[in-house]
Design a protein around this motif. Structure first.
Motif, short mmCIF file in Angstrom:
data_model
loop_
_atom_site.label_atom_id
_atom_site.label_comp_id
_atom_site.label_asym_id
_atom_site.label_seq_id
_atom_site.Cartn_x
_atom_site.Cartn_y
_atom_site.Cartn_z
N GLY A 118 -18.22 14.01 64.36
CA GLY A 118 -17.57 15.11 65.59
C GLY A 118 -16.37 16.36 64.92
N SER A 119 -17.06 16.71 63.59
CA SER A 119 -16.36 17.77 63.00
C SER A 119 -18.03 18.23 62.64
N VAL A 120 -17.43 19.59 62.18
CA VAL A 120 -18.26 20.85 61.40
C VAL A 120 -18.64 20.14 60.30
N GLU A 121 -17.59 19.21 59.70
CA GLU A 121 -17.91 19.24 57.82
C GLU A 121 -18.73 17.95 57.81
N GLN A 122 -18.70 16.66 59.09
CA GLN A 122 -19.34 15.97 59.17
C GLN A 122 -21.23 16.15 59.98
N ALA A 123 -21.10 17.40 60.13
CA ALA A 123 -22.30 17.55 60.50
C ALA A 123 -23.23 18.58 59.34
N LYS A 124 -22.17 19.19 58.29
CA LYS A 124 -22.71 19.48 57.19
C LYS A 124 -22.93 18.09 56.87
N GLU A 125 -22.51 17.44 55.79
CA GLU A 125 -23.70 15.85 55.84
C GLU A 125 -24.67 15.54 55.96
N ALA A 126 -24.50 16.31 57.51
CA ALA A 126 -25.92 14.74 57.89
C ALA A 126 -27.06 16.25 57.57
#
Length: 365
Positions: A118-126
């Motif tokens: 639900g966020s760009v930060e979570q996308a980076k982590e994934a």
């Protein structure tokens, strides 16, 4: 292109893991048999043997691969172990850390991992964790919503972040038909994940009243009225039912704990009381005051006009798919412009426009 499928599946169409148990084996199998990726939903408590039974029942209904969704905010370690032991094709995770350790463990078992973010930060982590695909959830989505911004601005940012990595981006939030599918393809997605549209199918385990309300009502609201005690910090998008409209200004200090019991449901084989504001959507076993229970829905609910077989939902989404064979990217662009035109000129008839497009490109083929 998404029309050609993702993660080894025939089509880039994903049926989200509908909680708590609306994703029945019958629904998941119907989606799988139609060429899509269907997700069961694991219980929100440790119940590995029951989960194995769900997986095995689904396998009696389809010989196609499918997945299981797990909400990491609740106890889940034994459930994930059962999923990996059963070698289900895809593990979908949400509301928790997508760690490298979990991804490696799943890959060792031959299971792909697809987080919902639900966020760009979570996308980076994934991406750093080495996932196999990413579901990008916009604020338009129904149910408990991770997304904090609209899909039309959020999705391209994640697409750009992924770049040329072999990680399909799947769009989720407010999409119910082929027009929405084409729109997110134009924004760079390779697949689409639908929730509300699959609740309103013959095979879903939703209560008939819930399904009927999805046809009758067309407005939703982002709120935290339901399930405040059970799942704090997890706002939801719900149908604006008469009950919700009467109670949507519930004071912040109030929650379901001191409310009366309004019904009972059997959820994943366990009999449970349903309190007012509990946030438990009614399934096929639910008895009591159904219309006073939470009914989750995405913003696209107003486009749902009938209860359909799940396989037909997949086929309707894919009716334009053959036109993309041979890489007709220009057609994608043209369709995206038509979608924009529908917003700019509401008087336009979508069926007429898309019918004309289909006719034109059929003649050219």
């Amino acid at each position: 292109m998404g029309w050609r499928g993702i993660l080894g599946f025939e089509y880039g169409i994903v049926q989200g893991p509908l909680g708590p148990d609306i994703s029945s084996p019958e629904l998941v199998a119907a989606v799988a048999n139609a060429g899509g990726l269907g997700f069961l939903r694991a219980p929100d408590w440790e119940s590995p043997e029951y989960l194995r039974e769900l997986i095995r029942k689904t396998r009696t209904l389809t010989d196609k691969p499918f997945g299981v969704g797990v909400v990491l905010a609740f106890p889940h370690e034994e459930n994930i172990k059962a999923i990996l032991d059963e070698k289900v094709a895809v593990l979908q995770i949400s509301w928790g850390e997508c760690s490298k350790e979990l991804v490696l463990e799943a890959h060792r078992a031959g299971v792909k991992v697809v987080p919902q973010i639900g966020s760009v930060e979570q996308a980076k982590e994934a991406i750093e964790a080495g996932v196999d695909a990413i579901i990008v959830q916009g604020l338009e989505a129904g149910g408990h919503v991770l997304g904090k911004e609209g899909l039309i601005s959020f999705l391209p940012r994640v697409v750009d972040l992924v770049g040329d990595k072999d990680i399909p981006v799947i769009a989720s939030g407010g999409i119910v038909d082929a027009r929405g599918y084409v729109a997110v393809l134009a924004l760079g997605a390779q697949g689409v994940c639908l929730g509300t549209r699959f609740v309103a199918t013959l095979e879903s385990f939703a209560h008939p009243t819930y399904k009927r309300k999805l046809i009758e009502l067309d407005k939703t609201e982002y709120t935290d009225v339901f399930g405040r005690a059970r799942w704090p910090g997890a706002p939801e998008r719900v149908l604006q039912t008469p009950f919700f409209n009467d109670w949507k200004s519930l004071p912040p200090h109030e929650n379901e704990l001191n409310q009366p019991v309004i019904g009972r449901s059997t959820i994943h084989g366990v009999e449970k009381e349903v309190k007012r504001f509990a946030g438990t959507v009614p399934n096929s076993t639910t008895r009591g005051d159904i219309e006073s229970m939470a009914m989750y829905a995405g913003e696209g609910v107003g486009l749902i006009k009938e209860i359909l077989p799940a396989g037909e939902v997949v086929q309707r989404l894919m009716m334009l798919g053959s036109l993309f064979e041979g890489g007709q990217v220009s057609f994608v662009e043209e369709m995206a412009l038509l979608v924009l035109n529908l917003f700019l000129e509401p008087s336009s008839e979508p069926e007429h426009i898309f019918g004309a497009m289909l006719g034109t490109h059929t003649e050219e083929a």
